[in-house]
Design an enzyme around this catalytic site. Structure first.
Site, PDB file in Angstrom:
ATOM      1  N   ASP A 174       0.863  -1.180   0.000  1.00 19.83           N
ATOM      2  CA  ASP A 174       0.000   0.000   0.000  1.00 19.83           C
ATOM      3  C   ASP A 174       0.896   1.225   0.000  1.00 19.83           C
ATOM      4  O   ASP A 174       1.559   1.514   0.988  1.00 19.83           O
ATOM      5  CB  ASP A 174      -0.923   0.018   1.215  1.00 19.83           C
ATOM      6  N   ARG A 235     -13.147  -4.298  -6.111  1.00 20.53           N
ATOM      7  CA  ARG A 235     -13.827  -3.721  -7.271  1.00 20.53           C
ATOM      8  C   ARG A 235     -13.451  -4.513  -8.512  1.00 20.53           C
ATOM      9  O   ARG A 235     -12.281  -4.848  -8.733  1.00 20.53           O
ATOM     10  CB  ARG A 235     -13.441  -2.239  -7.440  1.00 20.53           C
ATOM     11  N   GLU A 264     -21.912  -6.024 -13.657  1.00 18.60           N
ATOM     12  CA  GLU A 264     -22.732  -6.867 -12.804  1.00 18.60           C
ATOM     13  C   GLU A 264     -24.209  -6.535 -13.005  1.00 18.60           C
ATOM     14  O   GLU A 264     -24.571  -5.361 -13.036  1.00 18.60           O
ATOM     15  CB  GLU A 264     -22.350  -6.669 -11.342  1.00 18.60           C
ATOM     16  N   HIS A 283     -21.340 -10.830  -5.703  1.00 21.14           N
ATOM     17  CA  HIS A 283     -21.122  -9.582  -4.938  1.00 21.14           C
ATOM     18  C   HIS A 283     -21.825  -9.661  -3.579  1.00 21.14           C
ATOM     19  O   HIS A 283     -22.565  -8.771  -3.178  1.00 21.14           O
ATOM     20  CB  HIS A 283     -21.613  -8.370  -5.727  1.00 21.14           C
ATOM     21  N   ILE A 284     -21.515 -10.732  -2.869  1.00 26.86           N
ATOM     22  CA  ILE A 284     -22.149 -10.982  -1.573  1.00 26.86           C
ATOM     23  C   ILE A 284     -21.194 -10.768  -0.414  1.00 26.86           C
ATOM     24  O   ILE A 284     -21.567 -10.883   0.751  1.00 26.86           O
ATOM     25  CB  ILE A 284     -22.713 -12.419  -1.527  1.00 26.86           C
ATOM     26  N   GLY A 285     -19.946 -10.432  -0.710  1.00 26.13           N
ATOM     27  CA  GLY A 285     -18.944 -10.321   0.341  1.00 26.13           C
ATOM     28  C   GLY A 285     -19.338  -9.372   1.463  1.00 26.13           C
ATOM     29  O   GLY A 285     -18.994  -9.590   2.620  1.00 26.13           O
TER      30      GLY A 285
END
Length: 337
Positions: A174, A235, A264, A283-285
């Protein structure tokens, strides 16, 4: 006149959660997703606040909203909002960056463990009546393997804690986090290239920006181990999907698990949907019932702050002079989750 708050989403069966928070403003609430109709355009012109999930907020839409004072992103990513246009128009943009830290980090770890223990292949084989663990490639002991996290924000740090508890070594890249802060978490800071070369699992946790779009491209994938596993719960556009598909088909990496895609929902003929080495979840995280409520509450709280004359707690932009507050019916108290 009572303020008008537009909810530009219909994912939830009712607006009770938002209405409870917004009641201190005695606000009118409208659920509108189509601003091209006469009713939609008329509501936009009256709106004092706009709450959105994933719908794009363009400069053209903002021009229809001369009274709007805040765009509250009910969620984390703001890449679909024209922040520069909002700022020029004097509109705050906020988000909810801290509502699903446990859920997303747990989902990423679940995908990691499913690959490490070869669960999908074993479940499929037992359903076919095959009772033989040798149908899968040799399994390497998890303890001592290396997880690399790209981005070291809240979710990546939560994942690092969980992964270290299972005996994984954790690397992090990072560019905006000082090495000392990474090391304080028991994680080794490294370059992006080193992370790709050394990691057995690579998990993405960085925002989508111009700099990170397509971050995982053919060059990045070529640096990864042939036994490495890619996880994306951040993303979709962080990954060059064509390059990933080629890398999977050619065996450059062992597999990938994606909870997010560039488009999506994906079309039925999306090639990654039919690639055995690619696992896709819808996209259920972020999801749990607690996280869903927390996200909606905190999004509505930002509207209350701004319409009462304050600033958002989690602001994305900076507005120099905030307008006068609207009248409220009660003292605002944050709702605990």
């Amino acid at each position: 006149m009572k303020p008008l708050v537009i909810l530009a989403y219909k994912e939830y069966p009712d607006t009770a959660v938002e209405a409870e928070v917004l009641s201190v403003l005695d606000a009118r609430i409208a659920q509108i997703t189509d601003f091209t109709t006469d009713d939609g355009t008329a509501a936009a012109r009256e709106a004092d606040a706009l709450m959105v999930t994933t719908r794009p907020v363009s400069a053209e839409l903002l021009q229809l909203m001369p009274r709007c004072r805040i765009i509250s992103r009910v969620g984390t990513g703001v890449d679909a909002i024209d922040i520069e246009a909002a700022t020029r128009q004097g509109i705050w943009v906020s988000n909810v960056p801290d509502y699903a830290i446990d859920e997303v980090s747990t989902h990423a770890l679940t995908l990691l463990l499913a690959h490490a223990r070869r669960l999908p292949a074993l479940l499929d084989s037992t359903r076919q009546g095959i009772w033989d663990y040798r149908i899968v490639p040799p399994i390497v002991r998890l303890k001592g393997q290396t997880l690399g996290v790209v981005g070291f924000g809240r979710i990546a740090r939560a994942l690092a804690v969980k992964a270290r508890g299972l005996g994984l070594n954790v690397l992090a890249y990072d560019r905006y986090v000082p090495d000392g802060d990474v090391e304080a978490e028991g994680v080794r800071p490294v370059s992006f290239e080193t992370l790709l070369r050394e990691s057995d699992f690579v998990s993405l946790h960085t925002p989508l920006t111009d700099a990170t779009r397509g971050l995982i491209d053919s060059q990045a994938l070529a640096l990864m181990k042939p036994t490495a596993f890619l996880i994306n719960t951040a993303r979709g556009a962080l990954v060059d999907e064509d390059a990933l598909l080629a890398a999977l088909r050619e065996g450059h990496i062992a597999g990938a698990a994606l909870d997010v895609l560039q488009v999506e929902p994906p079309p039925a003929d999306h090639p990654l949907m039919h690639e055995p080495r690619a696992w896709l979840t819808p996209h259920i995280g972020w999801y749990s019932e607690a996280a869903s409520r927390e996200m909606r509450v905190k999004g509505a709280e930002e509207v209350v702050r701004v319409l009462r004359g304050g600033e958002p707690r989690s602001r994305i932009n900076q507005i120099e002079a905030a307008p006068m507050p609207v009248r409220t019916t009660d003292q605002f108290v944050e709702t605990e989750i």
